[in-house]
Design an enzyme around this catalytic site. Structure first.
Site, PDB file in Angstrom:
ATOM      1  N   ASP A  32       0.813  -1.203   0.000  1.00  0.00           N
ATOM      2  CA  ASP A  32       0.000   0.000   0.000  1.00  0.00           C
ATOM      3  C   ASP A  32       0.856   1.267   0.000  1.00  0.00           C
ATOM      4  O   ASP A  32       2.085   1.204  -0.015  1.00  0.00           O
ATOM      5  CB  ASP A  32      -1.019  -0.010   1.151  1.00  0.00           C
ATOM      6  CG  ASP A  32      -0.368   0.112   2.531  1.00  0.00           C
ATOM      7  OD1 ASP A  32       0.791   0.563   2.619  1.00  0.00           O
ATOM      8  OD2 ASP A  32      -1.044  -0.227   3.525  1.00  0.00           O
ATOM      9  N   LYS A  54      -3.952   3.635  -1.318  1.00  0.00           N
ATOM     10  CA  LYS A  54      -5.104   4.512  -1.161  1.00  0.00           C
ATOM     11  C   LYS A  54      -4.618   5.854  -0.639  1.00  0.00           C
ATOM     12  O   LYS A  54      -3.803   5.907   0.272  1.00  0.00           O
ATOM     13  CB  LYS A  54      -6.106   3.933  -0.151  1.00  0.00           C
ATOM     14  CG  LYS A  54      -6.623   2.553  -0.490  1.00  0.00           C
ATOM     15  CD  LYS A  54      -7.458   2.016   0.660  1.00  0.00           C
ATOM     16  CE  LYS A  54      -7.880   0.586   0.413  1.00  0.00           C
ATOM     17  NZ  LYS A  54      -8.622   0.027   1.567  1.00  0.00           N
ATOM     18  N   MET A 167      -4.368   9.403  10.590  1.00  0.00           N
ATOM     19  CA  MET A 167      -4.964   9.773   9.302  1.00  0.00           C
ATOM     20  C   MET A 167      -6.018  10.870   9.448  1.00  0.00           C
ATOM     21  O   MET A 167      -7.046  10.854   8.793  1.00  0.00           O
ATOM     22  CB  MET A 167      -5.594   8.539   8.633  1.00  0.00           C
ATOM     23  CG  MET A 167      -4.662   7.358   8.505  1.00  0.00           C
ATOM     24  SD  MET A 167      -5.495   5.809   8.052  1.00  0.00           S
ATOM     25  CE  MET A 167      -6.464   5.480   9.533  1.00  0.00           C
TER      26      MET A 167
END
Length: 243
Positions: A32, A54, A167
């Site tokens: 990722d 992502k 995040m």
């Protein structure tokens, strides 16, 4: 066998010995955005690489499709490494991927990674617990922060726990507003740490009153720490002083 593997918070030397071993043995590595791409240089010749990264609010590949990619890779290869930033089970959807494999009879292992929730504040000189200041800490997903049906129990955050938001940079303003709503004082300490454990790590210290203006333009990934322990940064900061 699928190895759901934590890549750690970014710094190459925070990769675990076991993670490094399976990476070197892997037939395919599915990785990722938050996994340090330099790790891939450790793979053997002929290893296949599949990127499924992502970015905030932009999923290049939906999670359901990622699950299927992992499953299909396991049908073709003996050793599949699913490489995820941080730890696979700390907001990494490793549990979802493992359940998908379990339902289809595919063997898997979890390989823990050093989670950014602890490592990034530590590199910034902010201990998530400290005797005489706080005896507990919470780790919260920043992605939930601004949703209308968020599961975050904001009322529970009136305590003196350290709160770590992962995040959450793009929801920083909302996070600050919610903390003020539940009664946190405007001068309550908060830190935003950008690119934690990477060479260009940067920590911005402020209060709930001014942190949004101070930190809104920092690059991601970034982590937010709320609590009295933030005040220790000035004394304990070590990593950023090396650069």
């Amino acid at each position: 066998m699928v190895y759901l593997t934590g890549a750690g918070p970014g710094a190459l030397d925070l990769l675990t010995v076991k993670a490094l071993r399976v990476i070197r043995e892997a037939d395919v590595i599915i990785y990722d955005r938050l996994a340090n791409p330099e790790i891939l240089a450790e793979a053997k010749d002929g290893c296949e690489f599949i990127y499924v990264g992502k970015a905030d609010s932009h999923h290049t590949i939906p999670q359901e499709e990622i699950n299927e990619i992992i499953y299909r890779s396991a049908l073709k290869h003996d050793k599949v490494v699913r490489l995820k930033g941080g730890d696979p089970l700390v907001f990494g959807r490793g549990g979802e991927e493992a359940l998908y494999l379990h339902e289809r009879g595919v063997r898997f292992e979890f390989i823990p990674g050093v989670t950014s929730a602890i490592a990034v504040p530590e590199y910034a000189g902010i201990p998530v617990t400290h005797r005489g200041i706080t005896v507990s800490f919470r780790v919260v997903t920043g992605h939930e922060a601004a949703k209308e049906k968020s599961q975050i129990p904001w009322e529970n955050y009136k305590t003196d726990d350290t709160i770590v938001f992962l995040m959450g940079l793009h929801r920083l303003k909302h996070i600050v507003e919610k903390l003020l709503e539940i009664g946190k004082p405007r001068d309550f300490p908060i830190a935003v740490i950008s690119k934690g454990t990477w060479p260009d790590e940067k920590t911005v210290i402020g209060t709930l009153e001014d942190i949004y203006e101070r930190a809104k333009d920092l690059p991601t990934p970034a982590l937010i720490v709320v609590g009295e322990v933030v005040k220790l940064h000035e004394q304990l900061s070590w990593f950023e002083k090396q650069s």
